[in-house]
Design a protein around this motif. Structure first.
Motif, PDB file in Angstrom:
ATOM      1  N   THR A 283       0.834  -1.202   0.000  1.00 50.41           N
ATOM      2  CA  THR A 283       0.000   0.000   0.000  1.00 50.41           C
ATOM      3  C   THR A 283       0.869   1.252   0.000  1.00 50.41           C
ATOM      4  OG1 THR A 283      -1.811  -1.119   1.164  1.00 50.41           O
ATOM      5  CG2 THR A 283      -1.746   1.286   1.298  1.00 50.41           C
ATOM      6  N   ALA A 284       1.899   1.239   0.821  1.00 49.81           N
ATOM      7  CA  ALA A 284       2.817   2.382   0.890  1.00 49.81           C
ATOM      8  C   ALA A 284       3.507   2.611  -0.450  1.00 49.81           C
ATOM      9  CB  ALA A 284       3.853   2.153   1.990  1.00 49.81           C
ATOM     10  N   LYS A 285       3.872   1.524  -1.124  1.00 46.83           N
ATOM     11  CA  LYS A 285       4.504   1.643  -2.444  1.00 46.83           C
ATOM     12  C   LYS A 285       3.550   2.290  -3.441  1.00 46.83           C
ATOM     13  CE  LYS A 285       7.659  -2.307  -2.397  1.00 46.83           C
ATOM     14  NZ  LYS A 285       7.867  -3.677  -2.947  1.00 46.83           N
ATOM     15  N   VAL A 286       2.300   1.857  -3.411  1.00 43.24           N
ATOM     16  CA  VAL A 286       1.306   2.414  -4.335  1.00 43.24           C
ATOM     17  C   VAL A 286       1.176   3.919  -4.126  1.00 43.24           C
ATOM     18  CG1 VAL A 286      -1.151   2.464  -4.913  1.00 43.24           C
ATOM     19  CG2 VAL A 286       0.012   0.267  -4.638  1.00 43.24           C
ATOM     20  N   ILE A 287       1.055   4.335  -2.865  1.00 40.61           N
ATOM     21  CA  ILE A 287       0.917   5.761  -2.567  1.00 40.61           C
ATOM     22  C   ILE A 287       2.157   6.530  -3.006  1.00 40.61           C
ATOM     23  CG2 ILE A 287       0.713   7.440  -0.686  1.00 40.61           C
ATOM     24  CD1 ILE A 287      -1.051   5.403   0.777  1.00 40.61           C
ATOM     25  N   ASP A 288       3.326   5.938  -2.797  1.00 37.88           N
ATOM     26  CA  ASP A 288       4.592   6.601  -3.135  1.00 37.88           C
ATOM     27  C   ASP A 288       4.824   6.674  -4.644  1.00 37.88           C
ATOM     28  OD1 ASP A 288       7.137   7.794  -2.390  1.00 37.88           O
ATOM     29  OD2 ASP A 288       8.067   5.904  -3.004  1.00 37.88           O
ATOM     30  N   ARG A 289       4.433   5.625  -5.359  1.00 44.29           N
ATOM     31  CA  ARG A 289       4.779   5.513  -6.778  1.00 44.29           C
ATOM     32  C   ARG A 289       3.740   6.078  -7.735  1.00 44.29           C
ATOM     33  NH1 ARG A 289       6.865  -0.740  -7.454  1.00 44.29           N
ATOM     34  NH2 ARG A 289       8.639  -0.671  -6.003  1.00 44.29           N
ATOM     35  N   THR A 290       2.515   6.289  -7.278  1.00 45.89           N
ATOM     36  CA  THR A 290       1.439   6.691  -8.183  1.00 45.89           C
ATOM     37  C   THR A 290       1.423   8.203  -8.342  1.00 45.89           C
ATOM     38  OG1 THR A 290       0.171   4.778  -7.425  1.00 45.89           O
ATOM     39  CG2 THR A 290      -1.017   6.415  -8.711  1.00 45.89           C
ATOM     40  N   ASN A 291       2.150   8.682  -9.338  1.00 48.39           N
ATOM     41  CA  ASN A 291       2.280  10.126  -9.570  1.00 48.39           C
ATOM     42  C   ASN A 291       1.874  10.560 -10.965  1.00 48.39           C
ATOM     43  OD1 ASN A 291       3.597  10.861  -6.951  1.00 48.39           O
ATOM     44  ND2 ASN A 291       5.137   9.427  -7.696  1.00 48.39           N
ATOM     45  N   THR A 292       1.977   9.669 -11.937  1.00 51.51           N
ATOM     46  CA  THR A 292       1.667  10.005 -13.319  1.00 51.51           C
ATOM     47  C   THR A 292       0.806   8.912 -13.937  1.00 51.51           C
ATOM     48  OG1 THR A 292       3.571   8.853 -14.290  1.00 51.51           O
ATOM     49  CG2 THR A 292       3.933  11.128 -13.508  1.00 51.51           C
ATOM     50  N   MET A 293       0.252   9.214 -15.107  1.00 50.45           N
ATOM     51  CA  MET A 293      -0.550   8.213 -15.799  1.00 50.45           C
ATOM     52  C   MET A 293       0.304   7.023 -16.212  1.00 50.45           C
ATOM     53  SD  MET A 293      -3.713   7.817 -16.365  1.00 50.45           S
ATOM     54  CE  MET A 293      -4.379   6.236 -16.914  1.00 50.45           C
ATOM     55  N   ALA A 294       1.586   7.254 -16.479  1.00 51.69           N
ATOM     56  CA  ALA A 294       2.490   6.146 -16.810  1.00 51.69           C
ATOM     57  C   ALA A 294       2.584   5.169 -15.634  1.00 51.69           C
ATOM     58  CB  ALA A 294       3.871   6.689 -17.163  1.00 51.69           C
ATOM     59  N   ASP A 295       2.597   5.715 -14.416  1.00 47.70           N
ATOM     60  CA  ASP A 295       2.639   4.858 -13.227  1.00 47.70           C
ATOM     61  C   ASP A 295       1.373   4.005 -13.128  1.00 47.70           C
ATOM     62  OD1 ASP A 295       5.048   6.107 -12.491  1.00 47.70           O
ATOM     63  OD2 ASP A 295       3.992   7.666 -11.371  1.00 47.70           O
ATOM     64  N   VAL A 296       0.236   4.604 -13.472  1.00 50.13           N
ATOM     65  CA  VAL A 296      -1.035   3.878 -13.411  1.00 50.13           C
ATOM     66  C   VAL A 296      -1.068   2.767 -14.453  1.00 50.13           C
ATOM     67  CG1 VAL A 296      -3.538   4.065 -13.718  1.00 50.13           C
ATOM     68  CG2 VAL A 296      -2.299   5.852 -12.489  1.00 50.13           C
ATOM     69  N   TYR A 297      -0.657   3.078 -15.686  1.00 52.34           N
ATOM     70  CA  TYR A 297      -0.621   2.040 -16.719  1.00 52.34           C
ATOM     71  C   TYR A 297       0.276   0.882 -16.292  1.00 52.34           C
ATOM     72  CZ  TYR A 297      -2.968   5.000 -20.221  1.00 52.34           C
ATOM     73  OH  TYR A 297      -3.877   5.760 -20.919  1.00 52.34           O
ATOM     74  N   GLY A 298       1.425   1.210 -15.710  1.00 54.66           N
ATOM     75  CA  GLY A 298       2.338   0.169 -15.259  1.00 54.66           C
ATOM     76  C   GLY A 298       1.737  -0.705 -14.184  1.00 54.66           C
ATOM     77  N   ALA A 299       1.061  -0.071 -13.226  1.00 58.37           N
ATOM     78  CA  ALA A 299       0.441  -0.824 -12.129  1.00 58.37           C
ATOM     79  C   ALA A 299      -0.693  -1.707 -12.640  1.00 58.37           C
ATOM     80  CB  ALA A 299      -0.075   0.142 -11.066  1.00 58.37           C
ATOM     81  N   PHE A 300      -1.556  -1.158 -13.490  1.00 59.21           N
ATOM     82  CA  PHE A 300      -2.665  -1.945 -14.036  1.00 59.21           C
ATOM     83  C   PHE A 300      -2.133  -3.124 -14.855  1.00 59.21           C
ATOM     84  CE2 PHE A 300      -5.489   1.007 -12.354  1.00 59.21           C
ATOM     85  CZ  PHE A 300      -6.806   0.735 -12.685  1.00 59.21           C
ATOM     86  N   TYR A 301      -1.060  -2.891 -15.588  1.00 58.56           N
ATOM     87  CA  TYR A 301      -0.466  -3.976 -16.382  1.00 58.56           C
ATOM     88  C   TYR A 301       0.065  -5.072 -15.458  1.00 58.56           C
ATOM     89  CZ  TYR A 301       2.323  -6.449 -19.828  1.00 58.56           C
ATOM     90  OH  TYR A 301       2.840  -7.421 -20.645  1.00 58.56           O
ATOM     91  N   ASP A 302       0.816  -4.668 -14.420  1.00 55.98           N
ATOM     92  CA  ASP A 302       1.413  -5.644 -13.507  1.00 55.98           C
ATOM     93  C   ASP A 302       0.361  -6.461 -12.776  1.00 55.98           C
ATOM     94  OD1 ASP A 302       3.925  -4.800 -14.214  1.00 55.98           O
ATOM     95  OD2 ASP A 302       4.208  -3.517 -12.457  1.00 55.98           O
TER      96      ASP A 302
END
Length: 378
Positions: A283-302
């Motif tokens: 959860t902490a990683k998600v909050i820390d890493r989610t800053n741009t749409m590229a981050d969201v695409y990467g997370a959804f892909y993973d």
């Protein structure tokens, strides 16, 4: 030993967790001194600590409106969930709740623990609500009215079909997404959003509840997860259209956490044996890493890759699930933002002993420094 074991298994959780802890303390320090606003933000921390952190992404004016919106709907939900209230009493309250929020004297005894406190002292929420700009008040009243009427409808009607389930989820979750979009527009920070996409944003966050443990129940669970991920592409479209960075993070963090939670729940028998949720470090990683749409695409892909790896070909909905996951992954790839050097949420081999030892030493040193600092301050 549980926390220590988690650190040893996921040493890269440490820094995001430290940042999250510091952010939580900072948020608590910023609770307003004005009594009614102080009550609202303190209550927000009690009924949803994670949301209380995510809401800090927003500017002060919009943050106040979203805080009150959340508490009003929490109060409405408390009335709906209290089985001790007779239906002939509950239904009128649900239908009239949108009017009660204008009355700073109104309160209603129901709920348990912190929710009982919220209902007993609801006058604080109403007082704060009355101080909001008219645009915000109109949105909150409208969504509360529509949600209350929907809840009242299903007090008197059983959820028997998939259409019933979808309609109920629209009332209790989809309307939240629509309301937030309208609040963003009322703040002058975003263009009017398509209600269909806003509805999907709310539905994707809907908590899933399941029946007792059995093979068929797991298949039902998988079907419901599959039903949830149909909204993922709409969520990506919605988030890609956002302009304000603070609103983007406010929307994106819960969506990434949602697909992460779905990846944990899918085909997981443990759902029927206890609470299944993302570990705090993730959860902490998600909050820390989610800053741009590229981050969201990467997370959804993973996370869609994780779900795909768990699909059982014998599951009745396997092909439908795989098809929807393929669509999500295609949308992410077509964004042209997935890079080889990005930080992935897919667990890799973390058997590097020296890395674990180094992280453990850093953890121990940080704890000692923190303890010594507290002693010197005292």
């Amino acid at each position: 030993m549980g926390s220590l074991g988690a650190f040893l298994k996921h040493p890269d959780d440490f820094y995001p967790l430290l940042k999250l802890k510091m952010a939580a303390r900072q948020a608590e320090k910023q609770i307003p001194q004005v009594p009614h606003w102080g009550f609202c933000y303190s209550m927000l921390h009690k009924v949803s600590r994670s949301f209380a952190l995510v809401i800090q992404q927003l500017g002060t004016e919009l943050r106040d409106a979203v805080c009150i919106f959340y508490l009003v709907l929490r109060a409405l939900d408390t009335v709906e969930d209290d089985t001790s209230i007779p239906n002939d009493v509950k239904v009128p309250i649900l239908k009239e709740f949108h009017r009660r929020i204008y009355d700073p004297e109104w309160h209603f005894a129901c709920g348990t623990k912190e929710y009982k406190v919220l209902m007993d002292q609801f006058h604080h929420v109403s007082t704060a609500f009355l101080e909001l700009n008219e645009g915000y008040k109109e949105v909150i009243e409208d969504i509360t009215k529509r949600m209350g009427e929907g809840m009242a409808k299903f007090i008197c009607k059983e959820v028997e079909t998939v259409d019933d389930y979808d309609e109920y989820c629209h009332y209790v979750a989809g309307l939240v997404g629509i309301g937030l979009s309208k609040l963003f527009h009322a703040a002058g920070l975003e263009d009017p959003a398509d209600d269909y996409l806003s509805n999907s944003m709310g539905l994707f966050l809907q908590d899933l509840k399941y029946e007792e443990n059995s093979v068929k129940a797991v298949q039902c669970l998988n079907d419901m997860v599959t039903n949830a991920i149909i909204h993922a592409e709409d969520c990506l479209k919605y988030m890609a259209a956002l302009r304000d960075p603070s609103i983007f993070r406010f929307c994106a963090i819960p969506q990434v956490m949602s697909i992460g939670t779905l990846s944990l729940c899918y085909n997981n028998i443990e759902v029927f044996r206890g609470v299944v949720k993302m570990r705090r470090g993730l959860t902490a990683k998600v909050i820390d890493r989610t800053n741009t749409m590229a981050d969201v695409y990467g997370a959804f892909y993973d996370f869609s890759c994780i779900i795909k790896s768990k699909v059982d070909t014998n599951d009745p909905n396997a092909q439908k699930t795989l098809s929807r996951l393929d669509s999500i992954q295609k949308a992410c790839k077509n964004s042209w933002t997935l890079t080889a050097n990005r930080k992935s949420y897919i667990l890799k081999n973390q058997s590097n002993y020296s890395t674990v030892i180094i992280m453990f030493i850093i953890l121990l040193a940080t704890i000692l420094a923190y303890v010594n600092s507290n002693r010197s301050n005292n």
